[in-house]
Design a protein around this motif. Structure first.
Motif, short mmCIF file in Angstrom:
data_model
loop_
_atom_site.label_atom_id
_atom_site.label_comp_id
_atom_site.label_asym_id
_atom_site.label_seq_id
_atom_site.Cartn_x
_atom_site.Cartn_y
_atom_site.Cartn_z
N GLN A 40 39.41 28.01 37.48
CA GLN A 40 38.82 28.37 36.49
C GLN A 40 38.17 27.02 36.14
OE1 GLN A 40 39.95 31.07 34.75
NE2 GLN A 40 38.53 31.11 33.06
N ASP A 91 35.13 28.63 30.76
CA ASP A 91 35.87 30.12 30.51
C ASP A 91 35.30 31.23 31.58
OD1 ASP A 91 33.13 29.91 30.16
OD2 ASP A 91 33.26 31.23 28.32
N HIS A 92 34.98 30.49 32.70
CA HIS A 92 34.61 31.35 33.87
C HIS A 92 35.60 31.36 35.11
CE1 HIS A 92 30.68 31.74 31.79
NE2 HIS A 92 30.43 32.46 32.57
N LYS A 93 35.88 32.44 35.54
CA LYS A 93 36.88 32.28 36.59
C LYS A 93 36.05 32.63 37.90
CE LYS A 93 41.18 34.97 38.39
NZ LYS A 93 41.99 36.14 37.92
N TYR A 94 36.41 31.69 39.07
CA TYR A 94 35.84 31.81 40.33
C TYR A 94 36.61 32.12 41.23
CZ TYR A 94 31.71 28.80 38.80
OH TYR A 94 30.53 28.41 38.16
N ASN A 95 36.10 33.06 42.34
CA ASN A 95 36.72 33.44 43.41
C ASN A 95 36.21 33.09 44.74
OD1 ASN A 95 38.47 35.14 45.26
ND2 ASN A 95 37.72 37.17 44.53
N GLU A 144 33.57 36.38 35.82
CA GLU A 144 34.26 36.36 37.07
C GLU A 144 33.19 35.89 38.32
OE1 GLU A 144 36.86 39.67 37.58
OE2 GLU A 144 38.02 39.12 36.05
N PHE A 172 41.59 31.44 43.83
CA PHE A 172 40.75 31.45 42.37
C PHE A 172 41.00 30.09 41.57
CE2 PHE A 172 42.25 35.71 43.65
CZ PHE A 172 41.23 36.59 43.37
#
Length: 409
Positions: free
Chosen positions: A206, A209-213, A45, A204
């Motif tokens: 994707q 497999d990484h989630k960005y905020n 994340e 948010f």
């Protein structure tokens, strides 16, 4: 004769201690395993905090990120952007008309009825929160007549003196479409709308497999006190600058220069002890507007250290400002143990201290590919294709760094 050896009670105590030690070790292993798992999840994340002075284009960067990663705008958001198109149109013309009056620039007498008509229209909602008055065909006719006035066009050449929004030419070029029945803003319209950011917003998306905020906070001085609430667990700071702001004033202070404000703000953030290990992404934004105005608006009158012989050169002009920001980055760390390091922050900038609460140490990007620890990109946020190339580079960089760190956990 006594019998040597341990008593039954002492044997029991030893066994109990051994059992307790085993339970304690297993508990510690379980806790450590949980911590490692949490760390791995956290490194999947990625939190990017977006900072910059008002008018830099942060919110436009955020909107284009939504479009690039298929985060759709709801029907309510589209309705809000439709109203925002009209509000931007009316507000921009009002500001430009006020500037013409202030500068003593006369308008054609034939335009005055349209000016009177437009002056009766507010860009604010009515008592029911509606903007229906903005959608009337009379607004289009009045706006078209006013924009066509030669005097107003003279005023537009000095729009920088009153922070008149730069999206006005785009809005006027598309005004016929805006007043068609059933009009719904398209992607380009959404990117060209302007609204002051208040409070804190998070987006948010994707990437593999990484989630960005992406966290966006208001950049105007009155909003900066809220920045403190966003500094926890930040992986990188994305600082956005209006590259075309070298000859423009602030919306909230007509005596302040936009680029000088951005330099002061960038320096104050870089020099703060809380961010000495934080990775920085620097977007020198609105490159299209910078290139457009350079032939008619020289840099030297606003920055006396810019060589006069380089005026009009787009590459040398943008490099001049890139080096100015990187020069500040090279001094990074000078303020350790000295509060803000002697830096004079722009009004409204939160003065941070160690007592503010130290954020989790941020990821360090590969210094071999950064300049003074800062990753610089020239951007045009309203051009989706330009931003797609830039953001692919940014997200890939963050993901590679995250993978490296996960390997060490």
């Amino acid at each position: 004769m006594g019998i040597c050896g341990s008593s039954p009670s002492s044997l029991d105590e030893t066994a109990l201690q051994a059992r307790d030690d085993k339970v304690s070790r297993e508990r510690n292993r379980s806790i450590e395993k949980g911590i490692r798992a949490d760390e791995k999840r956290r490194h999947k994340e990625i939190k990017i905090l977006m900072l910059g002075a008002g008018g830099s284009g942060k919110s436009t960067v955020l909107k284009v990120m939504r479009l690039l990663h298929s985060v759709p705008f709801s029907e309510l958001e589209l309705a809000d952007h439709r109203a925002l198109v009209y509000r931007n149109l009316i507000e921009g013309l009002h500001l430009l008309l006020d500037l013409c009056e202030e500068l003593g620039i006369p308008l054609d007498s034939a335009t005055l009825p349209s000016v009177a008509s437009l002056s009766e229209i507010s860009h604010q909602p009515d008592e029911n929160g509606n903007y229906s008055s903005l959608f009337a065909p009379t607004v289009k006719d009045a706006a078209t007549a006013i924009w066509s006035d030669p005097g107003l066009q003279v005023g537009w050449t000095r729009a920088r003196e009153a922070a008149v929004p730069e999206n006005l030419p785009y809005l006027m070029a598309n005004i016929e479409r805006f007043f068609e029945p059933g009009y719904v803003p398209n992607e380009c319209d959404i990117l060209h709308t302007r609204a002051k950011t208040t409070g804190i917003s998070e987006t948010f998306f994707q990437v593999r497999d990484h989630k960005y905020n992406l966290v966006d906070v208001g950049g105007q001085r009155s909003e900066r006190r809220k920045w403190l609430h966003c500094f926890q667990d930040v992986d990188a700071i994305l600082f956005v600058v209006n590259l075309a702001g070298y000859d423009e004033c602030l919306v909230e202070d007509r005596d302040a220069n936009q680029t000088r404000e951005a330099l002061l703000l960038f320096q104050s953030i870089l020099s703060n002890p809380l961010f000495l290990q934080t990775s920085f992404l620097l977007f020198l934004n609105k490159l299209d507007l910078f290139n457009l105005k350079l032939p008619t608006s020289p840099i030297h009158p606003f920055f006396s250290d810019y060589p006069k012989e380089d005026e009009g050169d787009q590459v040398k002009g943008r490099e001049f400002f890139r080096k100015k920001f990187l020069r500040l980055a090279r001094r990074r760390g000078e303020g350790v143990g000295k509060g803000s390091g002697g830096v004079t922050s722009p009004p409204g900038t939160p003065r941070l201290s160690e007592k503010s609460g130290s954020p989790t140490p941020s990821r360090k990007m590969d210094p071999l590919k950064a300049e003074a620890g800062v990753y610089v990109h020239f951007t045009t946020a309203v051009e989706k294709n330009n931003m797609q190339v830039v953001m692919l580079a940014v997200t890939d960089l963050m993901v590679r760094q995250s993978i490296k760190e996960m390997a060490l956990i």
